[in-house]
Structures are given as C-alpha cells and as structure tokens.
Write a protein that holds these residues in place. Structure first.
Motif, PDB file in Angstrom:
ATOM      1  N   PRO A 151       6.506   4.463   4.123  1.00 49.68           N
ATOM      2  CA  PRO A 151       6.486   3.389   3.120  1.00 49.68           C
ATOM      3  C   PRO A 151       5.058   3.085   2.663  1.00 49.68           C
ATOM      4  CG  PRO A 151       7.876   2.790   4.987  1.00 49.68           C
ATOM      5  CD  PRO A 151       7.144   4.035   5.382  1.00 49.68           C
ATOM      6  N   ILE A 152       4.890   2.789   1.373  1.00 48.02           N
ATOM      7  CA  ILE A 152       3.572   2.403   0.902  1.00 48.02           C
ATOM      8  C   ILE A 152       3.116   1.175   1.685  1.00 48.02           C
ATOM      9  CG2 ILE A 152       3.805   3.399  -1.392  1.00 48.02           C
ATOM     10  CD1 ILE A 152       4.658   0.736  -2.443  1.00 48.02           C
ATOM     11  N   ALA A 153       1.809   1.078   1.918  1.00 51.05           N
ATOM     12  CA  ALA A 153       1.327   0.062   2.860  1.00 51.05           C
ATOM     13  C   ALA A 153       0.204  -0.800   2.312  1.00 51.05           C
ATOM     14  CB  ALA A 153       0.861   0.735   4.155  1.00 51.05           C
ATOM     15  N   THR A 154      -0.283  -0.512   1.091  1.00 52.15           N
ATOM     16  CA  THR A 154      -1.395  -1.286   0.554  1.00 52.15           C
ATOM     17  C   THR A 154      -1.024  -1.878  -0.792  1.00 52.15           C
ATOM     18  OG1 THR A 154      -2.418   0.545  -0.678  1.00 52.15           O
ATOM     19  CG2 THR A 154      -2.975   0.339   1.666  1.00 52.15           C
ATOM     20  N   GLU A 155      -1.734  -2.938  -1.181  1.00 46.64           N
ATOM     21  CA  GLU A 155      -1.500  -3.568  -2.480  1.00 46.64           C
ATOM     22  C   GLU A 155      -1.767  -2.596  -3.622  1.00 46.64           C
ATOM     23  OE1 GLU A 155      -3.246  -4.968  -0.073  1.00 46.64           O
ATOM     24  OE2 GLU A 155      -2.615  -7.057   0.238  1.00 46.64           O
ATOM     25  N   ASP A 156      -2.780  -1.751  -3.477  1.00 48.88           N
ATOM     26  CA  ASP A 156      -3.099  -0.799  -4.537  1.00 48.88           C
ATOM     27  C   ASP A 156      -1.981   0.227  -4.715  1.00 48.88           C
ATOM     28  OD1 ASP A 156      -5.509  -2.018  -5.100  1.00 48.88           O
ATOM     29  OD2 ASP A 156      -6.656  -0.737  -3.735  1.00 48.88           O
ATOM     30  N   ASP A 157      -1.436   0.734  -3.596  1.00 45.60           N
ATOM     31  CA  ASP A 157      -0.320   1.678  -3.695  1.00 45.60           C
ATOM     32  C   ASP A 157       0.904   1.008  -4.310  1.00 45.60           C
ATOM     33  OD1 ASP A 157      -1.651   3.862  -2.735  1.00 45.60           O
ATOM     34  OD2 ASP A 157      -0.943   3.650  -0.663  1.00 45.60           O
ATOM     35  N   LEU A 158       1.139  -0.242  -3.947  1.00 48.35           N
ATOM     36  CA  LEU A 158       2.265  -0.982  -4.512  1.00 48.35           C
ATOM     37  C   LEU A 158       2.103  -1.132  -6.020  1.00 48.35           C
ATOM     38  CD1 LEU A 158       4.832  -2.757  -4.251  1.00 48.35           C
ATOM     39  CD2 LEU A 158       3.290  -4.704  -3.825  1.00 48.35           C
ATOM     40  N   ALA A 159       0.905  -1.525  -6.457  1.00 51.93           N
ATOM     41  CA  ALA A 159       0.669  -1.702  -7.887  1.00 51.93           C
ATOM     42  C   ALA A 159       0.835  -0.387  -8.640  1.00 51.93           C
ATOM     43  CB  ALA A 159      -0.729  -2.277  -8.106  1.00 51.93           C
TER      44      ALA A 159
END
Length: 699
Positions: free
Chosen positions: A629-637
């Motif tokens: 699963p994506i784990a950082t705010e940047d990856d989420l954005a």
C-alpha cells in the motif's frame, strides 16, 4: 480420485479405535434425540418445538437447534444459514420459508412440512426408501433431512450429510451420484458401496465416516487462514485462550446463521451502525466467513499489527451465545501458544478484527517456537505449496470447464491472478507471494518455456493470428510478395500439447474482450468444450484436419469497465467459466496521516457503485507501490491526481455533477475542477470526506 488398492491400504492402516470416543458420543446423542423427539410425537409436534428462532420454555432445545448445535458426534450440518432448516423465525420476527411454503401462514407451512417429515420417517421405517425421493419440500433441507433419517434409522444411512462430500466419496469408491439425486439417496448409495467392499466388513457408520474424512477429506485443502483479534488490544485473549474459543462483537446482529446473503447482513450492519456503511459489505462477508469456519480451519490471534498471540485449529462450528455479556459470536478453537511472537514489522490489514493470512506467512509462523522471531527464522523446507484461495478458484473453474475468464474492474489484479495460476500449474507455487524481482524472474522463465503462452487481444487481432492464415514469407528470395500458410499461436500450442499429452498446456489471453472473439476463434469455438476435445474438424483456410487436445487450458482476462460479460458473444459465454476478481480492501490496508486507506478505498467504491455501477469501481492496484500500500502523502497525491481522478473523469463523461456526487467536496459541482491542495492537506480532506469507520474493529 484414487484406486481400490489405495483405499484398501488406507483402510488397513486406519486405527478404528480413534473413532471410539465419537462412537460413544454419537450413541448418547442419538438417545437424547429419541428421548426428546420420539417418533410417536412427530404427528403432533408443535412448531414451537421444531423451528430455530423460537424458545420453547422449559422444553430444552428446539429440534433444529439440537440437530445443528447439540449433536456433533452424530455428524455436522453446521455452516451456512438457517435456510437449511426449511423454515425458521428470523430475529426480525419475520418467518423465512422455503420456496414451496412461501405465502403461507407459519402454522399452515409447518403442517405441510411436518406431513412430509412424517411420510419420510414412515417410509424409511418400513424400508420404502424410494418414497422419500418424491417429497418436494424436504429437498430444500437435504442435510437436515438426511441427518434426521440417519438418526432415527442408523442402519440405513452413514453420518455424512453434505451433498458435495457424498459425491466425492462416491467417486472415490467407484460410484456416481445421479444429476438429480437427493442427498439421502446419495448417502444410501455410498452405504451400499461401503458394504460391498470387504475391507469395511464389521465397520460402524461412524468408523467409516471418520476414515473417509481423515484419509480422503473432500474439503478444500487451501481454506483461507484468518487472523481474528480477541477484542480491542486483545483484552479478551486470556478468556479465549483458557476457554478454547475465539469470539467477536457485533452482538446486535444476533445469530449470524439467520442471514442467507452478504447483502442481507450488510443491510443489518447499515441499520445498526449507519456511520460504518462505507465498509459494511466487507464486514458482512468477513462475518459470514467467521460463521462458516469448519473444524480443521486455521486461525491466528493477534494483538495490534505486529504481535501473534497464538495460532489455532478450529474444532467445531459457530454458535451465538446469548448468555455471554459481550462478544457473543463464538467459534471453538484449540490454541497453540508456542507460536506466540513479535513480528519484525506491522502486517497489512491487521488493524481490523479480521484479516486473511498468507499461507506462506502462516507456515513461517508455525515453523519455529516463540523464542525465534520471524525475521530470524530460516525458510522452512516443509512449507506446503498449497494454492491460495483465489488461485484455487481459477484452477477449479479450469478443471470444470477447460477455460475461464477472470473479470472485474481495472486494477484488481486479473492478469496477476492468471499468472499466479500458471505458476502454480508449473510447480512454482513458492514464488506466487514472493517479492517482485523473484516473481518476475519466475514468470519470465515460465513464459519463455513451451507450456505457457501469453497473448493480448486487440481490435485488429484475427483468425490468422490465432489459428492459421497466409502471411508474408520473410524467407522468400524471389521477386514480389510471397505468402505462406502460417500457424497461429493457438494452433502452435495445440500441436505441442498433442505431442506431450501427459503435460498441461496453458494459453493466457489478456484483454480477451478487446478482440472480436467469434472472428478470432472461428469454428474452433465448438472444440473448446471438454467433451469435444480431440474431435477432428476441417479448418476453414487450409482445410487441414485439426483438433483441440484435452490437455489445453485457457485463461482470459477482461475489464468490465470496458465491456460487461453480457456483451460477449453468447457462444463464447457458454464455453467459458467466469470468475469475478473484485477490489480487495485488505490489499491496501494502512494509514497515511489521518487517512485510513482501506476505509477511503471502500467508501469511494461504494459511491462509485451507487452513482455509476459496480463495473466501474477502482481496483486496489491504483493504491499500491511495488505490491505494498502507498505509505506517504506524496504517493497518495500522485495516485489520486494522476490515476484515480483521470479514470473517474473518463467514467463520468464530463458530467461535473456526477463527478461531484462521487468525490463530494473535493470537486467543484459546477465546473468539475478538482480542488488543489498540498499532499498533507489532501490526506486530511479525504479522511473528512470518506470517513465512515468499521463498526467494531479490533486490533
């Protein structure tokens, strides 16, 4: 399945004394049934003493409750819903009746049902067993009816009540169940086969049952392993450990056996916990899986996301215990605390009450003692290479039909699942859940071999690419264009399969629905059916005789967002099995700041289903990086703005109002423009917009 020699040898090795305890217990339970419900009482047996959902004050259990929950030594009919009892009173107060009884008043329905029970008991008592087959209503409760007849007349039946299990045992002993054979007839047929074999001379029915399930268990050998939390922060663990059970909450639902479908249970969850409706379908499915745990299933008890308290083996069926003060849904478990350990890191999905445990992880957990950590443990050479549940579904469909299409929204892992099935068939089950590099290397090696071929269909793909056709001969040296008859990929694979009939050859067709299937398959669509394998047919281009060998299998994948199953050619649909591959919230379990990723994922898909349809949900792959699963705010954005938003804009066809209904405050209702914000603020905004909460998670 196996030959007679194997059965004789297994029977000779079987220790009949292992069934002695259950034999004595079965006789005691049989006497209990006969004492509480003697045959002579059946003509006037009141509904209050028969049905689940009623409590006959001062008269002990109802008949149905006794047969399902109080007579395990007589053979189990646990699992599934209360519909197996033909009629029962739901906790809502509504009566649930089998199809022939619907529309009738409960007591009128009971009179009809009781009359058929009486006819069955009377006919069996006088040896007219064939007469039972004509009783229409009893066919809606085959397990209960067979157990009833076996209890009152044990000389005529074996204590095996599952129709599927009986069919497999019949095949094991060389018999075949008829297509419309009711369960009790299959049971009688199995008993006759047992009595005809000298190795079973003098055996009791209980000994035969114990032997068959012990040595030739027909149940899937790759049942899902569940992680189940014993209360918040494992506060109920000592009680569960000492009492030999695992329990979960959601007490307001009452007995889970009264719910026939996940949809019905989801509605009850939404009614009791409106704020958790975003994840209620997944919760419903997990609760039904908990209800349907069987003896022999494996479970893990945890505290938090990185601690194993014990592994366990389920020893009996689910029960709802109204006497408990809380956590009334109970399953008995034999716990092994020697496997307690701290894990080297948090496990994805372990924040909620239920999570699936990968078989490879479970094998590592049970391969050493508590003093060793998973990180320190050497790989075990005894790890059993069993097919994961999703792979087993594909393999079962291939065995049944010969070819299968994996269908679902984009990003749900259909191609990965097809390759996982191929790896298992190629004997590489060890890499199915391995790291990306190891798995990719194994896939490349497999596809570079002779037995597995991968092709992608597209609009210009044709019969000449798949079967045969005239194509430019690149080796020709003369003037002008020279055409040569060339075999297509399927023709070539079939030729190899014909040369090695003992091996299985697999064709994986990615994006199968993007091709013109009738044009691509041509006349070969007829030969795909298993009963027509090996039949010769003249090909339309060359006139050559051709046949599809029996050892060919086909796996196709299709995105339902592009085209639904209903749009496929009818002749193609009839010849393929279909396995749904849906979004998996467990795959994206994790948190990014205040955002519960799985909750956001499931809530978003709930909205998409409501305002578009289920075929346009997003798959979990959109929220994964390198399989995690994506784990950082940047990856989420990046995932949200560059993958999820463009996909939804395409689905909404430029309708700003529709996109706004799906994404809420994150989209301007008039323009459809997505609100711009920092990655840190996006996580908080998504949490606020899609918060719902799982009703009753324990970790």
């Amino acid at each position: 399945m196996t030959d007679g020699v194997d059965i004789r040898e297994a029977a000779a090795r079987f220790d009949r004394s292992t069934a002695a305890k259950d034999e004595a217990g079965a006789e005691q339970e049989r006497k209990q049934v006969l004492a509480q419900f003697p045959l002579q009482d059946w003509p006037t047996l009141p509904l209050e003493r028969y049905a689940l959902g009623l409590n006959p004050s001062g008269q002990g259990m109802t008949y149905c409750r006794l047969m399902e929950f109080g007579t395990q030594c007589l053979g189990s009919i646990k699992g599934g819903s209360a519909a197996k009892h033909i009629m029962f009173r739901h906790n809502s107060g509504e009566w649930r009746l089998a199809a022939p009884l619907r529309g009738m008043k409960p007591r009128d329905a009971w009179e009809r049902l009781r009359a058929e029970f009486l006819r069955a008991l009377t006919a069996t008592g006088v040896g007219d067993l064939a007469a039972v087959d004509d009783l229409e209503i009893l066919r809606f409760g085959p397990a209960l009816v067979t157990k009833t007849l076996a209890t009152y007349f044990p000389e005529h039946f074996l204590p095996v009540y599952s129709a599927g299990h009986l069919r497999k045992f019949l095949a094991l002993l060389g018999g075949t169940a008829g297509a419309d054979s009711p369960t009790w007839r299959s049971n009688r047929q199995l008993l006759e086969l047992v009595r005809s074999r000298p190795e079973f001379a003098g055996w009791t029915g209980n000994e035969v049952m114990t032997f068959l399930y012990q040595d030739f268990d027909p149940r899937p050998q790759t049942r899902t392993i569940w992680k189940i939390a014993p209360g918040e922060r494992a506060r109920l663990w000592e009680e569960c450990r000492d009492g030999g059970f695992i329990c979960v909450g959601w007490d307001e639902l009452r007995d889970l056996g009264e719910y026939q479908t996940d949809t019905e249970l989801k509605e009850a969850l939404d009614s009791n916990w409106p704020s958790g409706s975003g994840r209620s379908l997944t919760t419903a499915r997990r609760l039904l899986a908990f209800r349907d745990l069987e003896a022999g299933d494996r479970v893990v008890a945890n505290r938090g996301m990185d601690e194993v308290l014990a592994t366990g083996t389920v020893t009996g069926g689910y029960r709802f215990d109204p006497e408990r003060p809380e956590y009334r849904h109970v399953v008995p478990v034999d716990w092994d605390v020697s496997h307690a350990q701290k894990l080297p890191g948090p496990q994805h999905g372990w924040r909620s009450t239920f999570a699936k445990v990968d078989p490879t992880l479970f094998a590592r957990l049970t391969a050493h003692q508590a003093a060793d950590s998973v990180a320190q443990a050497a790989p075990s050479s005894t790890i059993t290479e069993l097919a994961p549940e999703d792979v087993r579904a594909v393999l079962d469909a291939l065995e049944r039909k010969g070819q299968v299409i994996l269908h679902g929204p984009p990003g749900t892992g259909k191609t990965r699942l097809a390759l996982s099935a191929a790896l298992f068939m190629a004997g590489r089950a060890d890499v199915i859940n391995a790291g990306p590099a190891q798995r990719s290397a194994a896939q490349a090696e497999m596809l570079g071999g002779e037995q597995v071929h991968l092709v992608t269909f597209h609009p210009s793909y044709g019969y000449e690419d798949f079967v045969e056709g005239f194509k430019p001969d690149l080796s020709a040296t003369g003037p002008g264009l020279t055409l040569a008859l060339t075999d297509g990929v399927f023709h070539a694979l079939c030729d190899r399969a014909s040369a090695y009939p003992e091996q299985t050859y697999l064709l994986i067709i990615d994006e199968i629905n993007r091709g013109d299937l009738p044009r691509i398959f041509g006349e070969l669509i007829t030969l795909l059916e298993l009963d027509k394998r090996g039949l010769p047919l003249a090909l339309s281009v060359s006139g050559r005789s051709f046949s599809v060998p029996p050892n060919i299998r086909i796996i196709g994948t299709m995105n339902t967002a592009d085209r639904s199953i209903s749009h496929l050619d009818a002749a193609v649909r009839r010849r393929f099995a279909f396995v749904s591959v849906g979004p998996d919230p467990d795959a994206v379990s994790g948190t990014i700041g205040p955002l519960d990723l799985a909750e956001f994922f499931e809530s978003l898909n709930t909205r998409i289903t409501r305002h578009l349809d289920a075929d346009h949900q997003i798959g979990h792959a959109y929220l994964l990086r390198d399989g995690a699963p994506i784990a950082t705010e940047d990856d989420l954005a990046a995932a949200f703005h560059h993958e999820v938003i463009p996909l939804l804009e395409d689905y909404c066809l430029g309708r700003a109002d529709l996109l706004h209904r799906v994404l809420g405050s994150l989209v301007d209702a008039d323009t459809g423009r997505t609100a711009l914000m920092s990655p840190q603020d996006l996580a908080a905004a998504l949490a606020a917009e899609f918060s719902g909460g799982d009703p009753g998670p324990d970790a």
